[in-house]
Design an enzyme around this catalytic site. Structure first.
Site, short mmCIF file in Angstrom:
data_model
loop_
_atom_site.label_atom_id
_atom_site.label_comp_id
_atom_site.label_asym_id
_atom_site.label_seq_id
_atom_site.Cartn_x
_atom_site.Cartn_y
_atom_site.Cartn_z
N HIS A 65 3.35 -3.48 4.42
CA HIS A 65 4.70 -3.15 3.96
C HIS A 65 5.51 -2.56 5.10
O HIS A 65 4.96 -2.06 6.07
CB HIS A 65 4.65 -2.16 2.80
CG HIS A 65 3.93 -0.88 3.12
ND1 HIS A 65 2.55 -0.79 3.08
CD2 HIS A 65 4.37 0.34 3.52
CE1 HIS A 65 2.19 0.43 3.42
NE2 HIS A 65 3.28 1.14 3.69
N CYS A 226 3.22 9.22 3.98
CA CYS A 226 2.76 8.24 4.95
C CYS A 226 3.96 7.84 5.80
O CYS A 226 5.11 8.16 5.46
CB CYS A 226 2.14 7.02 4.27
SG CYS A 226 3.30 6.02 3.31
#
Length: 717
Positions: A65, A226
Site C-alpha cells: 500500500h 506505521c
C-alpha cells in the site's frame, strides 16, 4: 467502500511469481480504470513503501500500500494466488494480496474506510470467505461489506456500516463481556465503567466499591502507528484488542494513522496500569504516558504477537519496572522498533546517523554552491568582498562571489546541525538547544567535526539526566522551554569551553596536519581504505562514516589540498558499484534476471550521479558476489584517485561536477578502472555458479524496493 473496489479490480487467479510482479498486475487493473495515472510512478511509490518495512502478515496476507500523487481516487485491488507470493511474512508466502492505493491528499473518510479493511483482515471468517469465493463479483462484494462472511455470527451479518467494514469484526466479540472498546481510536470516557461488566452492581452499597476496584481487570493503553498510516496501524490495533479480550484485560488503542488520531482520554491514560507502543514512526505526544510500565516494539510485533506484549507489560507492572524513556517522556524520533534489548553500540550508531542525516543536505547545498563559485569566478573568489558591499548585476564575478558566500554560510551550519541532531536523536526536542550551542562552541574554538560529535553526545546525555530528576508538578510546565534549555546549555557550554574543548581542538588540528602530510604510498593506502568503506554497505553506516569524514575536510572556505583529494577519492569509489552493475547487465545480461536488467538501466544514471544505493538490488539478490567485487573495485578507484592527485571541492554531483575536479581525465580513468574490475569479478563469479531452477529471482524485488526508496534521497554516501 462501494466505489473503491469492483469486480474489475479482483483477480482470483493471480499468477505473479514475485511481490513486485503482483503489485504490477493489480496496479495495471487500477490504471485500466483510470484510477492510476502513471503506472511506473505509482509502482515506485509502492516499492518505496515496501522498502520501509515488508508488508507481509502472518496468515497468508500481503498488503502492499502507499499514498501516491499518481492515484486519482482511493482504490483497492485484490488478488488470490494459488502458489503464494513472498511478502516477507515470517510464516511464509501470502495467498491473499490487497493493493491499497490512496491519493496523496486523500480525505479522512476514505482513509478511515481503508484502515477498516486492515482491521477486518484480522477476522479469520473474513479471510476464509475470501479464499473460498467463487467469482470476482462475490469477492468484491465481500470486501465492500455488501455481503458478510457465511460463518459470521448473526450479530455481525447485518451488513457492514457505511463508514467502517471493521465494525463486523468488532461485533463478533462477546459484547456482554468485552474488555476493550470498539475499533475506533480513543474511546475515552466510560472505559472504567465497562471494564467490570458483570462484576459490579450499580445499585450495590458503596462499601463494595473497594472490592470491585480490587477485582477490576488489568488496564492497558496502546498506541499503534506505521509509516503510511493506512494498514499496519489499524491491524496492530485490532490484533491487540482481540488479544486483550482473550486475556481478560482492558485494552484501549490510539491509532495514529493518516486519517489523524483521536487522543486517548486523559482519565483513561491516568487509570492505565501499563502502556504498549507498537510503532514504526515516532509516537506523538509520548510524554502523556510518562511514569508507567512500557513495552516499546515495532508495529509488526503488535500484529504478530500481541499476547506476548500483554504478558510482558503485565510482568513489568508486577515488578514495578518503568522504562526511563517513559518516565521522562523522552520519546526519541529515531528510536523506532524500540527493542528493549538493543545494545548501546546500536543506539550510539542510531544517534550519530541522526546527526549525519540532518547535516548532509547542508553539506550538499553549501559544497555545491562553493564549488560553483570557484568554477565561475576562479580560485581567488574566496578573497572577494562581501556582496552586501559590492555587487554588480552585470558582472560574472559578483554572481560567483554571491554563490560562494551563500555556500560558506550554509557550511557554517554543519557542525551545529550535526551536534544538535545527535542530541535530538537522544533526547528529542529538549536536546536541540544545548546541541546547537555545543556545536557552535565547537566551531568557535576550532574543535571542528570531532567537537561537534562530542558536543551532541554530551548535550543529549545532559538532557536525559535532567529529565530523570523528580520535580514538583508546579514547575513541570516550564521545564521544556526554560529550565532544561537553560541548565543543559550552561553545562554543555562549560564543558566545551573549559574542560574538553581544547583537547578536542588539538586532536582536530593533529588530524588535519596528518592528512595534509600524507604523500605517496600513505595517501594511496588511505584512498584504498576509503574506497573499501564506500562500497561495503552502499549507503549504510560504514559508507556514511567515510563520506562524512571526507565532507568534514572540505567544510571550510579554503580546504586543504589533502582534504580535496580525499573528497575526490570518496566520490569516485562511491560511483563504482552502480556503474559496474549497469555494465555487467549490459555485457552479460543472461547472468541476471529480467528485473535486474531493468535495474541496470537505472543504475547508469544513479552511478553517474554518485548514488551508491543504485547497486542495492544486486547486492540484496547476491551479496556474496556483488559486495566483495564492489569493494575490490572501490579500493582500486580510491587508491588510483589519490595516486593521480585528483581533487574535488564539491561534496556531491558525480560526473556532473567533473569541471570542478582537479586532473579530471585521470580521475575518470580511476573510476573506469574500478568499474571494469568490479564488472569482471561479478561476471566471473556469477558465471561459476549454477542456479537452481526457479531461484534466479530470489531477493531481487525486495532489493529493488530498497533501492527505489534510497535513490530518492539526495545523498550518495
Amino acid at each position: 467502500m462501494s466505489d473503491m473496489i469492483t469486480a474489475d479490480l479482483v483477480d482470483l487467479d493471480l499468477s505473479a511469481p514475485t511481490k513486485e510482479a503482483a503489485a504490477r498486475s493489480l496496479a495495471e487493473r487500477m490504471a485500466a480504470l483510470g484510477r492510476v495515472t502513471d503506472l511506473e510512478g505509482f509502482l515506485a511509490d509502492v516499492a518505496a513503501r515496501e522498502a520501509q518495512m515488508p508488508t507481509g502478515l502472518d496468515g497468508g496476507i500481503g498488503i502492499p500500500h502507499c499514498r501516491s500523487a499518481h492515484v486519482t481516487e482511493p482504490t483497492l485491488a485484490f488478488g488470490r494466488s494459488a502458489e503464494g507470493i513472498d511478502f516477507g511474512a515470517a510464516d511464509g508466502p501470502a495467498d491473499l494480496i490487497f493493493l491499497i492505493a490512496a491519493p496523496a491528499g486523500a480525505d479522512d473518510a476514505h482513509l478511515t474506510i481503508l484502515s477498516s479493511l486492515a482491521r477486518q483482515l484480522m477476522n479469520a471468517e473474513f479471510t476464509d470467505a475470501l479464499r473460498s469465493a467463487g467469482d470476482a463479483a462475490a469477492a468484491a462484494a465481500l470486501i465492500r461489506g455488501d455481503e458478510a462472511p457465511a460463518a459470521a455470527p448473526a450479530g455481525a451479518s447485518g451488513g457492514a456500516s457505511e463508514d467502517s467494514v471493521a465494525v463486523s469484526a468488532a461485533a463478533s466479540a462477546d459484547t456482554a463481556t468485552a474488555t476493550a472498546p470498539g475499533p475506533g481510536p480513543g474511546m475515552g470516557p466510560g472505559m472504567g465503567a465497562g471494564a467490570g461488566a458483570g462484576t459490579t452492581d450499580t445499585s450495590a452499597a458503596s462499601g463494595k466499591a473497594a472490592s470491585a476496584e480490587a477485582e477490576r481487570p488489568f488496564r492497558i493503553v496502546a498506541v499503534t502507528s506505521c509509516p503510511t498510516g493506512i494498514a499496519h496501524t489499524y491491524m496492530a490495533a485490532e490484533s491487540l484488542e482481540n488479544a486483550g479480550r482473550e486475556a481478560g484485560v482492558e485494552l484501549t488503542v490510539e491509532t495514529q494513522g493518516s486519517a489523524g488520531f483521536t487522543r486517548l482520554d486523559p482519565a483513561v491514560v491516568a487509570a492505565a496500569d501499563g502502556v504498549i507502543f507498537a510503532h514504526d514512526v515516532p509516537v506523538r505526544d509520548k510524554d502523556r504516558f510518562a511514569g508507567k510500565p512500557t513495552v516499546d516494539v515495532g508495529v509488526k510485533a503488535g500484529i504478530n504477537r500481541p499476547a506476548e506484549l500483554i504478558t510482558e507489560v503485565r510482568g513489568k507492572a508486577a515488578r514495578g519496572e518503568v522504562s526511563a524513556g517513559a518516565r521522562a517522556g523522552a520519546g526519541t524520533p529515531v528510536e523506532r522498533a524500540g527493542d528493549s534489548t538493543e545494545g548501546y553500540g546500536s543506539k550510539l550508531r542510531t544517534w550519530l546517523m541522526s546527526g549525519v542525516s540532518y547535516m548532509v543536505p547542508f553539506v550538499a547545498a553549501g559544497g555545491l554552491l562553493i564549488a560553483l563559485g570557484f568554477a565561475i569566478g576562479g580560485y581567488k573568489i574566496n578573497k572577494a568582498p562581501s556582496v552586501m558591499d559590492h555587487f554588480v548585476w552585470t558582472q560574472t564575478d559578483s554572481w560567483a562571489a554571491l554563490l560562494f558566500q551563500i555556500g560558506v554560510v550554509s557550511f557554517g551550519f554543519l557542525v551545529p546541525v550535526l551536534a544538535g541532531y545527535i542530541a535530538y536523536g537522544m533526547a528529542d526536542r529538549p536536546g536541540l538547544v544545548p546541541g546547537f550551542v555545543g556545536g557552535a562552541i565547537s566551531v568557535t574554538i576550532n574543535a571542528g567535526f570531532l567537537g561537534g560529535l562530542a558536543a551532541g553526545l554530551i548535550a543529549g546525555g545532559v538532557v536525559l539526566s535532567i529529565q530523570r530528576v523528580k520535580i514538583p508538578a508546579s514547575v513541570r510546565g516550564i521545564m521544556p522551554v526554560v529550565v532544561i534549555p537553560l541548565i543543559s546549555s550552561a553545562i554543555v557550554g562549560f564543558l566545551m569551553f573549559v574542560v574538553i574543548g581544547k583537547p578536542i581542538a588539538s586532536a582536530q588540528k593533529g588530524l588535519t596536519d596528518w592528512l595534509n602530510g600524507l604523500t605517496g604510498s600513505n595517501a594511496v593506502l588511505l584512498g584504498a581504505l576509503l574506497g573499501l568503506m564506500m562500497c561495503f554497505d552502499l549507503g549504510g553506516p560504514v559508507n556514511k562514516v567515510a563520506y562524512t569524514f571526507a565532507t568534514a575536510g572540505i567544510a571550510v572556505a579554503s580546504p586543504s589540498d589533502s582534504a580535496m583529494k580525499i573528497m575526490a577519492a570518496v566520490m569516485a569509489a562511491g560511483m563504482v558499484p552502480p556503474l559496474a552493475m549497469a555494465l555487467a547487465t549490459t555485457v552479460r545480461g543472461k547472468l541476471f534476471t529480467e528485473t535486474e536488467r531493468e535495474n541496470g538501466k537505472a543504475a547508469w544514471v544513479l552511478g553517474a550521479s554518485f548514488i551508491s544505493e543504485g547497486a542495492i538490488p544486486f547486492a540484496a539478490a547476491d551479496p556474496l558476489r556483488v559486495i566483495p567485487s564492489s569493494m575490490v573495485g572501490g579500493a582500486i578507484t580510491g587508491a588510483l584517485s589519490m595516486a593521480f592527485g585528483a581533487t574535488l571541492r564539491a561534496p556531491h554531483g558525480g560526473i556532473f561536477v567533473v569541471p570542478l575536479i582537479g586532473n579530471p581525465f585521470l580521475y575518470l580513468v580511476a573510476i573506469a578502472a574500478g568499474v571494469c574490475v568490479t564488472t569482471a569479478l561479478v561476471v566471473v563469479l556469477k558465471g561459476l555458479r549454477k542456479p537452481a531452477p526457479g531461484t534466479a529471482v530470489s531477493g531481487a524485488p525486495e532489493g529493488m524496493a530498497t533501492a527505489t526508496a534510497e535513490a530518492k534521497q539526495p545523498v550518495a554516501a
